[in-house]
Design an enzyme around this catalytic site. Structure first.
Site, PDB file in Angstrom:
ATOM      1  N   PRO B 219     -19.897 -26.006 -25.733  1.00  0.00           N
ATOM      2  CA  PRO B 219     -19.711 -26.944 -26.974  1.00  0.00           C
ATOM      3  C   PRO B 219     -18.145 -27.278 -27.113  1.00  0.00           C
ATOM      4  CG  PRO B 219     -20.178 -24.610 -27.730  1.00  0.00           C
ATOM      5  CD  PRO B 219     -19.944 -24.615 -26.254  1.00  0.00           C
ATOM      6  N   ASP B 393     -13.282 -24.902 -26.009  1.00  0.00           N
ATOM      7  CA  ASP B 393     -14.545 -24.239 -25.807  1.00  0.00           C
ATOM      8  C   ASP B 393     -14.860 -23.554 -27.357  1.00  0.00           C
ATOM      9  OD1 ASP B 393     -16.655 -22.649 -25.750  1.00  0.00           O
ATOM     10  OD2 ASP B 393     -16.461 -22.292 -23.541  1.00  0.00           O
ATOM     11  N   HIS B 394     -15.731 -24.121 -28.314  1.00  0.00           N
ATOM     12  CA  HIS B 394     -15.844 -23.825 -29.601  1.00  0.00           C
ATOM     13  C   HIS B 394     -16.464 -22.163 -29.669  1.00  0.00           C
ATOM     14  CE1 HIS B 394     -15.710 -23.850 -33.787  1.00  0.00           C
ATOM     15  NE2 HIS B 394     -15.777 -25.359 -33.903  1.00  0.00           N
ATOM     16  N   ARG B 395     -17.042 -21.766 -28.608  1.00  0.00           N
ATOM     17  CA  ARG B 395     -17.758 -20.336 -28.335  1.00  0.00           C
ATOM     18  C   ARG B 395     -16.332 -19.326 -28.494  1.00  0.00           C
ATOM     19  NH1 ARG B 395     -20.867 -20.984 -23.119  1.00  0.00           N
ATOM     20  NH2 ARG B 395     -18.867 -21.598 -22.339  1.00  0.00           N
TER      21      ARG B 395
END
Lengths: 86, 419, 322
Positions: B219, B393-395
């Site tokens: 994401p 990377d939004h994680r």
């Protein structure tokens, strides 16, 4: 060194940077970057190769004067003449 | 067959540079392997003696994980005479299976189990599992391939049985005349069946697999900021003015150095997403996106980009581009990048919002610096403005950390002399 | 081997069985004087007389119950229910009695009963007369369910059903009765086996009964597009020949199940689940179903056509899998 010889050596030098260069389709007055998809690294390498070939150092401020084959030939012809006179 | 990049599934042995009986130090180049993207010098990851070569150079594409040679892990042992019966059987030879690209290079154990299964690829979060058919999954397991890294041709991009079989046998080589452009100065001539067109096709497939995986699993969030490059460019012009052409710096080097240094301040962006969590890297190895003549792209590492001086960085950068385009990269360069930097400034692009190279955590992008009106001390003045972007990377990180990173990047570029 | 219609094949099988075994008889609505609602029993009254070709009142529960009683008493009755739509009135007899008595009597009381009925839509008979409820019956342990889809099977499966010691329901799709084909099987057909109707390597089309023709048609269209579809005719819904299905999946890796019935809770769902259980690792794509639209059957011809699976729907489903 006459102009034809300079021209041949410029093209030979350039084909060391751009292996797929075809001298027959390259437009002498056309912009090198646009015709050959070369980037600034390629162009710097071209200047370095010209330096090795002609023993002429192109100052950074003059780099813009080497935009086409014709321009390179003209610049180098003058530079070689100046060096011979000096 | 080492996995030289997250998107690699198979490779060919082009040449052995060590012979049986030779002592090997960790880091020695022992073989050249051709991946879909380039010829890569494979470095040994352990000290020992090359016991036996299991696979001779050929056009066969071998799945990642296939043992290529046996190295006995007796560091410093006298090379056995080639004809001598190996009596020192107390230490069984280790199979050369270079760990997954992103596995931290821990000291190897004395005995590496022969032919271990390749580590499972970076797993995906629930709900974002790669589309792989059950039959393809089963076959990939048998072949020790990572099906998630393949380009799926089924509906909705699903990896099918045929895709796995194709990857195992080597990508489809398009019939047709050999490509007109021979790869110049490649260490070895490619086989006649291996036309430039087929290589192009395989590179596209490799890029497709990596990018599709990235967009499927990661994401992304995207941030952009505008950086006033006047100070940096003036400094660079002045610095280059007095220098011979061989001593000059490209402005990209400033960007690379600043991008690497800024990662020291926001280390959460540097590293990998593995096993459902971020694994940060101490070292900062900047993967530099290098476009190849005739199409395609590689992003090998400028190792320790934060620690090198600008001159060293320029030297390494020049060398890296040259070798990337000649198709001779080292395995560590292919596997090491902890972040990717891309600059599309050469062709007048304003900004680039890149796709993260899995399993990395971020990608930094630069556009073209352009003269534009800018407000400085209450007055509108012309300034060369550069758009810097971050894909994160939004994680692993949130936009706030990303914003801090871009702020650090801007600040660093205002003090070029300190880079 | 003889060329005949599906209707004639069923009639021939009944005639042959009644000639061979005096315990076999036929009863149902209009089977005698009228010759059967679908003219299947035409001429049998003349040959076998009213004792063995018995017209019944319009009371499905009663005459199916009578058939069960006759079977318990040692006869081999064939009960014709005009259509599946009316079989709902006999569900209690079929589900609570026919299917259970062997079990509840500890094996002492078998019900060797054959029930034939017409099924399916496609004849503009609207919402009350177009059902495809075969899957409901296939749900019930204790009865066997077969769906002859060809002329040869119409004869062969009826003769095989008459060899079974327990109740068998034969579903004859009403659009098939006038279909012509070869009736060849002299040897008794083995009950409970699917048939490979067309070999192929790219996808398994699994179907039964009235949808077989449309599926074969779709397979021909697919072949023109370079897709080689394998067609499996289940023939028997209970027992279900999963062996043949799995063997097909082992080389095609893709399955589309085609039936006229509604998708929710339909028999296609059962086949799909069996594939998941037994052939998961063979799959290269999700199992797909082409079923009837989930509406009461429309009367208007274009709407009815749209509500039933058509060859183009099958072709489309396959294209989406490949």
């Amino acid at each position: 060194m006459n102009e034809t010889e300079i021209r041949d050596r410029v093209i030979k030098t350039l084909s060391g940077i751009v292996p797929e260069l075809d001298p027959h389709t390259l437009k002498p007055a056309g912009n090198l970057r646009d015709q050959l998809d070369i980037d600034s690294m390629d162009f710097l390498n071209f200047l370095i190769a010209l330096h090795q070939e002609f023993k002429i150092d192109v100052p950074e401020s003059d780099a813009g004067k080497l935009g086409s084959i014709d321009a390179c030939v003209e610049y180098l012809t003058q530079a070689l003449r100046q060096r011979a006179q000096a | 067959m080492p996995r030289l990049g997250a998107d690699m599934t198979a490779g060919k042995v082009v040449k052995w540079l060590k012979q049986p009986g030779e002592s090997i130090k960790r880091g020695d180049i022992i073989a050249i392997v051709e991946t879909d993207k380039a010829n890569v010098d494979v470095e040994s990851f352990i000290d020992g003696v090359l016991e036996k070569i299991l696979v001779q150079p050929s056009d066969d594409r071998l799945a990642v994980g296939t043992p290529l040679a046996l190295i006995s892990a007796e560091a410093g042992a006298a090379p056995a005479a080639p004809t001598a019966t190996p009596t020192a059987a107390a230490v069984p030879p280790a199979a050369v299976v270079v760990p997954e690209a992103v596995t931290p290079a821990a000291a190897p154990p004395a005995v590496v189990p022969a032919a271990p299964s390749p580590k499972k690829p970076a797993p995906t979060v629930a709900g974002a599992r790669a589309r792989v058919s059950p039959a393809a999954r089963k076959r990939a397991l048998e072949l020790q391939l990572d099906p998630a890294a393949l380009a799926g041709t089924g509906p909705q991009g699903r990896v099918t049985l045929a895709d796995v079989e194709r990857a195992a046998q080597g990508a489809p080589t398009q019939p047709g005349p050999a490509g007109p452009v021979a790869v110049k100065e490649a260490p070895t001539q490619p086989g006649p069946a291996d036309s430039a067109a087929a290589r192009q096709l395989r590179m596209r497939e490799a890029i497709a697999a990596a990018m599709a995986r990235s967009k499927r699993e990661i994401p992304h969030y995207y941030l952009a900021c505008t950086i006033d490059m006047k100070t940096a460019l003036d400094w660079l012009t002045e610095r280059n003015a007095g220098r011979a052409v061989t001593e000059r710096l490209l402005y990209a080097v400033l960007l690379i150095k600043a991008a690497a240094l800024a990662l020291r301040e926001v280390p959460e962006l540097n590293g990998f997403w593995i096993d459902n969590r971020a694994q940060h890297s101490e070292a900062i190895h900047a993967g530099i996106a290098i476009s190849l003549r005739g199409g395609g792209l590689v992003a090998p590492a400028l190792r320790h980009a934060d620690r090198l001086s600008l001159d060293e960085l320029m030297r390494d950068f020049q060398d890296l581009v040259k070798r990337a385009r000649a198709g001779s990269l080292k395995s560590s360069e292919v596997t090491d990048p902890t972040v990717t930097i891309t600059s599309l400034g050469e062709r007048g692009v304003d900004s680039v919002f890149g796709i993260i190279t899995p399993p990395q955590l971020a990608l930094v992008g630069f556009g073209t610096p352009r003269e534009r009106p800018w407000v400085v001390d209450g007055a509108v003045v012309p300034r060369p403005l550069l758009s810097a972007t971050l894909s994160g990377d939004h994680r692993a990180t949130d936009g706030h950390r990303g914003a801090l990173y871009l702020a650090a990047l801007d600040r660093l570029l205002q003090q070029p002399e300190a880079l | 081997m003889a060329k005949m219609t599906y209707r004639e094949a069923v009639r021939d099988a009944m005639r042959e069985a009644m000639r061979a075994d005096p315990l076999v008889f036929l009863m149902g609505e209009d089977v005698g004087k009228y010759g059967g609602a679908f003219a299947v029993s035409h001429g049998l009254l003349e040959e076998f007389g009213p004792q063995r070709i018995r017209d019944t009142p319009l009371s499905e529960s009663t005459f199916v119950g009578a058939g069960i009683g006759a079977a318990l008493g040692g006869m081999r009755p064939i009960v014709e229910i005009m259509t599946i739509n009316f079989s709902l009135l006999a569900l209690d007899q079929i589900v609570n009695n026919a299917a259970t008595l062997r079990h509840m009597s500890g094996g002492q009381l078998g019900v060797p009963l054959v029930i034939r009925m017409a099924t399916g839509g496609g004849r503009q008979l609207a919402a009350q007369h177009s059902h495809s409820l075969e899957g409901w019956y296939a749900h019930i342990p204790g009865i066997k369910v077969a769906t002859p889809a060809t002329v040869a099977d119409a004869r062969g499966l009826l003769l095989a059903a008459l060899q079974e010691p327990d109740p068998v329901i034969l579903f004859e799709h009403a659009t098939l009765y006038s279909q012509e084909g070869e009736s060849e099987d002299e040897t008794p057909m083995q009950f409970g086996r699917a048939a490979l109707r067309r070999p192929g390597k790219d996808v398994s089309l699994i179907t039964y009964g009235g949808a077989l023709g449309k599926t074969m048609n779709a397979a021909t269209q697919l072949a023109e597009q370079g897709v080689e579809a394998e067609v499996i005719d289940l023939r028997s819904l209970r027992p279900l020949d999963t062996e043949t299905i799995f063997a097909s999946l082992a080389h095609t890796h893709r399955a589309v199940i085609i039936e006229e019935a509604w998708k929710s809770g339909g028999f296609a769902a059962e086949v799909s689940a069996r594939i998941m259980e037994g052939a998961f690792d063979a799959l290269d794509a999700p199992v797909a179903r082409v079923c009837g639209a989930e509406v009461p059957m429309p009367y208007a011809q274009p709407l009815e056509r749209a509500a039933l699976p058509q060859p183009e729907d099958i072709v489309k489903a396959v294209q989406e899998l490949i």
